[in-house]
Design a protein around this motif. Structure first.
Motif, short mmCIF file in Angstrom:
data_model
loop_
_atom_site.label_atom_id
_atom_site.label_comp_id
_atom_site.label_asym_id
_atom_site.label_seq_id
_atom_site.Cartn_x
_atom_site.Cartn_y
_atom_site.Cartn_z
N VAL A 56 0.83 -1.03 -0.03
CA VAL A 56 -0.01 0.21 0.16
C VAL A 56 0.76 1.28 0.13
O VAL A 56 1.91 1.31 0.87
N ASN A 57 0.53 2.18 -0.68
CA ASN A 57 1.30 3.49 -0.82
C ASN A 57 2.75 3.21 -1.42
O ASN A 57 3.63 4.15 -1.37
N THR A 58 2.93 2.07 -2.12
CA THR A 58 4.24 1.96 -2.96
C THR A 58 3.97 2.23 -4.23
O THR A 58 2.79 2.51 -4.49
N ASN A 59 5.06 2.23 -5.12
CA ASN A 59 4.81 2.58 -6.80
C ASN A 59 4.40 1.14 -7.43
O ASN A 59 4.52 1.12 -8.65
N LEU A 60 4.24 0.27 -6.66
CA LEU A 60 3.96 -1.39 -7.47
C LEU A 60 2.39 -1.24 -8.16
O LEU A 60 2.39 -2.04 -8.89
N ASN A 61 1.68 -0.38 -7.69
CA ASN A 61 0.36 -0.35 -8.30
C ASN A 61 -0.33 -1.80 -7.92
O ASN A 61 -1.29 -2.33 -8.74
N SER A 119 11.89 -7.94 -11.83
CA SER A 119 13.04 -8.80 -12.10
C SER A 119 14.07 -7.79 -11.76
O SER A 119 14.22 -6.68 -12.21
N ASN A 120 15.31 -8.25 -11.15
CA ASN A 120 16.48 -7.67 -11.05
C ASN A 120 17.59 -8.04 -12.11
O ASN A 120 18.72 -7.52 -12.42
N GLU A 121 17.01 -8.81 -13.25
CA GLU A 121 17.61 -9.04 -14.41
C GLU A 121 17.51 -7.74 -15.38
O GLU A 121 18.15 -7.62 -16.32
N TYR A 122 16.51 -6.89 -15.37
CA TYR A 122 16.27 -5.66 -15.86
C TYR A 122 17.35 -4.86 -15.83
O TYR A 122 17.96 -4.60 -14.48
N LEU A 123 17.82 -3.88 -16.59
CA LEU A 123 17.51 -4.07 -17.88
C LEU A 123 18.87 -4.48 -18.58
O LEU A 123 19.10 -4.57 -19.81
N THR A 124 19.62 -4.99 -17.75
CA THR A 124 21.18 -5.21 -18.12
C THR A 124 21.18 -6.50 -18.99
O THR A 124 21.68 -6.87 -19.77
N ILE A 162 7.88 -0.76 -16.34
CA ILE A 162 8.02 0.46 -15.01
C ILE A 162 9.50 0.30 -14.83
O ILE A 162 9.97 -0.72 -14.12
N ASN A 163 10.43 1.30 -14.87
CA ASN A 163 11.41 1.42 -14.59
C ASN A 163 11.77 1.59 -13.12
O ASN A 163 11.06 2.76 -12.82
N ASN A 164 12.35 1.03 -12.23
CA ASN A 164 12.22 1.24 -10.95
C ASN A 164 13.79 1.74 -10.20
O ASN A 164 14.14 1.67 -9.25
N THR A 165 14.63 2.01 -11.22
CA THR A 165 15.97 2.68 -10.86
C THR A 165 15.65 4.09 -10.99
O THR A 165 14.87 4.67 -11.66
N ASN A 166 16.78 4.70 -10.17
CA ASN A 166 17.13 6.32 -10.39
C ASN A 166 15.78 6.87 -9.68
O ASN A 166 15.12 7.93 -10.14
N VAL A 167 14.94 6.16 -8.85
CA VAL A 167 13.79 6.62 -8.15
C VAL A 167 13.79 6.38 -6.77
O VAL A 167 14.63 5.61 -6.47
N ASN A 222 14.64 -3.90 -9.82
CA ASN A 222 15.18 -2.95 -10.89
C ASN A 222 14.05 -2.62 -11.83
O ASN A 222 13.90 -1.52 -12.22
N GLY A 223 13.02 -3.23 -12.20
CA GLY A 223 12.19 -3.18 -12.88
C GLY A 223 10.72 -3.94 -12.80
O GLY A 223 11.10 -5.14 -12.43
N PHE A 224 9.60 -3.67 -12.98
CA PHE A 224 8.55 -4.48 -13.38
C PHE A 224 7.34 -4.27 -14.14
O PHE A 224 7.58 -2.88 -14.66
N THR A 225 6.48 -5.00 -14.49
CA THR A 225 5.39 -4.84 -15.56
C THR A 225 4.26 -3.85 -14.76
O THR A 225 4.10 -3.85 -13.74
#
Length: 567
Positions: free
Chosen positions: A66-71, A151-156, A219-224, A231-234
């Motif tokens: 709740v109140n995270t950016n995961l939606n 995944s933490n495989e994103y985006l490398t 959704i890029n979750n780095t630099n935030v 690192n990123g999620f759908t």
């Protein structure tokens, strides 16, 4: 060889207090397949049985976002590693799974992706598999549930052999597919974890949904500010399957690392979303791919989806929750009609900015429907509304500096409220919260501030270049072009000083409330040239910077005397 890194940092920052960080829990009962499925995952219209989980116990549990950016507010999380590694605040030991579980179907799915996206990489094997399985009986002709892949495989490692993979394999009456199924379900299974509207169906991996391919779902979750260490999620997807009401089906929710056991991936399954609600699927979300909903800022929605397009279909619903319709969000009717030929319709929720400090509020929409046995059942979806503090800025109206002694002006924006990220633009090109300036002449500095709620505020500060006025004791108004006017040193830096001149007998001979350095030694009324001699002056520079002494109760400034000499 990739190396798995876990960065857990102590973050010292000021952040909007309505933003939280993910909480995960795999303690009892959240490490039990029955409790996770029946108490968390299942929504309306479904009965489950024969629950199993294969994998290390650290790979599955409950999450609250709740109140995270995961939606996605809460549900079950499955991981190829320790689910605690998601939590930025976790300060315990992150363990590696002890796991020899395999699922050949996952390897098949992983290696089906390259050819569908024009790539040639190959996944050599799967590792750290986590498999959650159970039977279920639907009460309608459709099954839906919501999920997110991260995944933490994103985006490398996009488009490489390290293509972590997951699948939702469903089997049962009316379903025939290429993947395996348990005894009692002889016709195989199909994978319903695919990119929406893809043809042929494209499984979801880091290589099929990323910042280049199907980027609208990524959704890029780095630099935030990371509310979860991923690192990123759908975006939130909805899995769908056509089923037969009252029949028994089997589903296998499976996740694994691809080609090695490094860098974790996750599947998030939304609480109470696994449902079979007659002919209507119900889901909620936030408009424009936002991750949090704020009063007066953005909109949320409820989606209604039916299984066919024949005829108009009326959906009736009720509103509950802590938010009050008409006060906390716009008034809404209690039904809508999905027109003939249309599968989906959407109802938007627009929160109202009430400027009242409140806890997070909820809007709960409930749809009542009849199951295949003729019984009434209810399906619900929830939207969470957070407070929005309007963006405000307070800049000093003006500040005075003296360039002759090297003074500079510090102008602070003094921002309050707003929604990150906030953009600051000063007229001198700076984008900082504050600026330090030292103009040579009086100058106006303006600032414009914009926030993520499309709000903007503006303000400005006048920096006066004004040094202390210094007395002079003589001037020579004889029209020789030299020292013909009474001009105290630095008085020209003050825009509208007032001045009074008296002779030795105390008679007023000159006054001006907006002196422009133009007294030539003449009487202010008659215009006659004054006699040579000593005169007394009072100057009020109208400045807030210098502490000029009081002359009388109504007047403060500089007192001096000047000699008029004409020859």
């Amino acid at each position: 060889m990739k190396v798995k890194f876990l960065f857990i940092s102590l973050l010292f920052c000021l952040f909007n207090n309505s933003v939280s960080q993910i909480i995960v829990n795999n303690n009892n009962p959240f490490n039990n397949a029955i409790s996770l499925v029946d108490s968390i995952l299942l929504g309306g219209g479904v009965v489950s049985s024969n629950h199993t989980f294969q994998g290390d116990a650290i790979q599955i549990g409950y999450f609250n976002a709740v109140n995270t950016n995961l939606n996605m507010d809460s549900g079950i999380v499955m991981s190829t590693g320790d689910i605690n590694s998601l939590d930025p605040n976790f300060n315990g030991v992150i363990n590696l799974p002890v796991n020899n579980v395999s699922d050949p179907d996952l390897l098949t799915v992983a290696n089906s992706v390259p050819g569908l996206i024009g790539q040639t990489f190959s996944v050599s094997g799967i590792f750290d598999a986590a498999l959650l399985e159970f039977d279920f009986i639907p009460n309608s002709d459709s099954l839906v549930f919501n999920y997110i892949f991260g995944s933490n495989e994103y985006l490398t490692w996009v488009n490489s052999e390290y293509n972590d993979v997951f699948g939702f394999f469903i089997s049962g009456p009316g379903i025939s597919g290429p993947y395996s199924s348990p005894p009692g379900f002889p016709n195989g299974s199909i994978n319903i974890a695919t990119v929406p509207n893809s043809n042929p169906p494209l499984p979801i991996t880091i290589s099929s949904v990323n910042n280049v391919l199907n980027s609208n779902y990524y959704i890029n979750n780095t630099n935030v500010f990371q509310t979860l260490l991923c690192n990123g999620f759908t975006q939130k997807f909805q899995a769908y399957a056509s089923v037969q009401c009252g029949q028994t089906y089997h589903i296998r929710l499976a996740l694994a690392d691809g080609s090695d056991a490094n860098l974790d991936s996750w599947v998030f399954l939304e609480a109470e979303s696994f449902s079979s609600n007659n002919t209507i699927g119900l889901s909620s979300g936030i408009a424009d791919s936002d991750t949090l909903l704020y009063e007066g800022c953005n909109s949320a929605y409820f989606n209604f989806e039916r299984t066919d397009t024949v005829g108009d279909f009326t959906v009736h619903f009720d509103f509950n929750g802590t938010a009050i319709m008409g006060l906390d969000y716009d008034s809404i009717v209690d039904s809508l009609v999905i027109p003939s030929g249309q599968l989906v319709d959407t109802l938007f929720i627009n929160p109202i900015l009430d400027s009242i400090s409140e806890n997070t509020e909820t809007v709960v929409l409930s749809v009542v429907y009849q199951d295949c046995s003729g019984q009434l059942d209810t399906s619900s979806a929830t939207i969470y509304i957070s407070d929005y503090t309007p963006l405000q800025i307070t800049v000093l109206d003006s500040v005075n500096i003296c360039d002759q002694i090297g003074e500079v002006a510090l102008i602070n924006s003094n921002l309050y409220g707003g929604l990150e990220p906030i953009s600051i633009n000063w007229s001198n090109g700076s984008n900082s919260d504050s600026i330090i300036v030292s103009p040579q002449n009086t100058e106006l500095y303006s600032v414009s501030v914009y926030d993520n709620c499309d709000q903007e505020v503006h303000d400005s500060c006048m920096v006066w270049v004004q040094c202390p006025i210094e007395n002079i004791n003589i001037f020579t108004p004889n029209n020789d072009g030299i020292n013909d006017f009474f001009i105290p040193i630095n008085l020209d830096q003050y825009p509208n000083p007032s001045i009074m001149i008296y002779n030795r007998w105390g008679q007023l001979v000159y006054e001006n409330e907006n002196y422009q350095n133009n007294w030539d030694g003449s009487h202010y009324l008659s215009g006659e040239q004054l006699n040579e001699g000593l005169y007394y002056y009072f100057i009020n520079p109208e400045s807030e910077k210098f502490d000029y002494k009081d002359i009388n109760i109504n007047y403060s400034g500089i007192i001096g005397q000047v000699q008029i000499i004409r020859d």
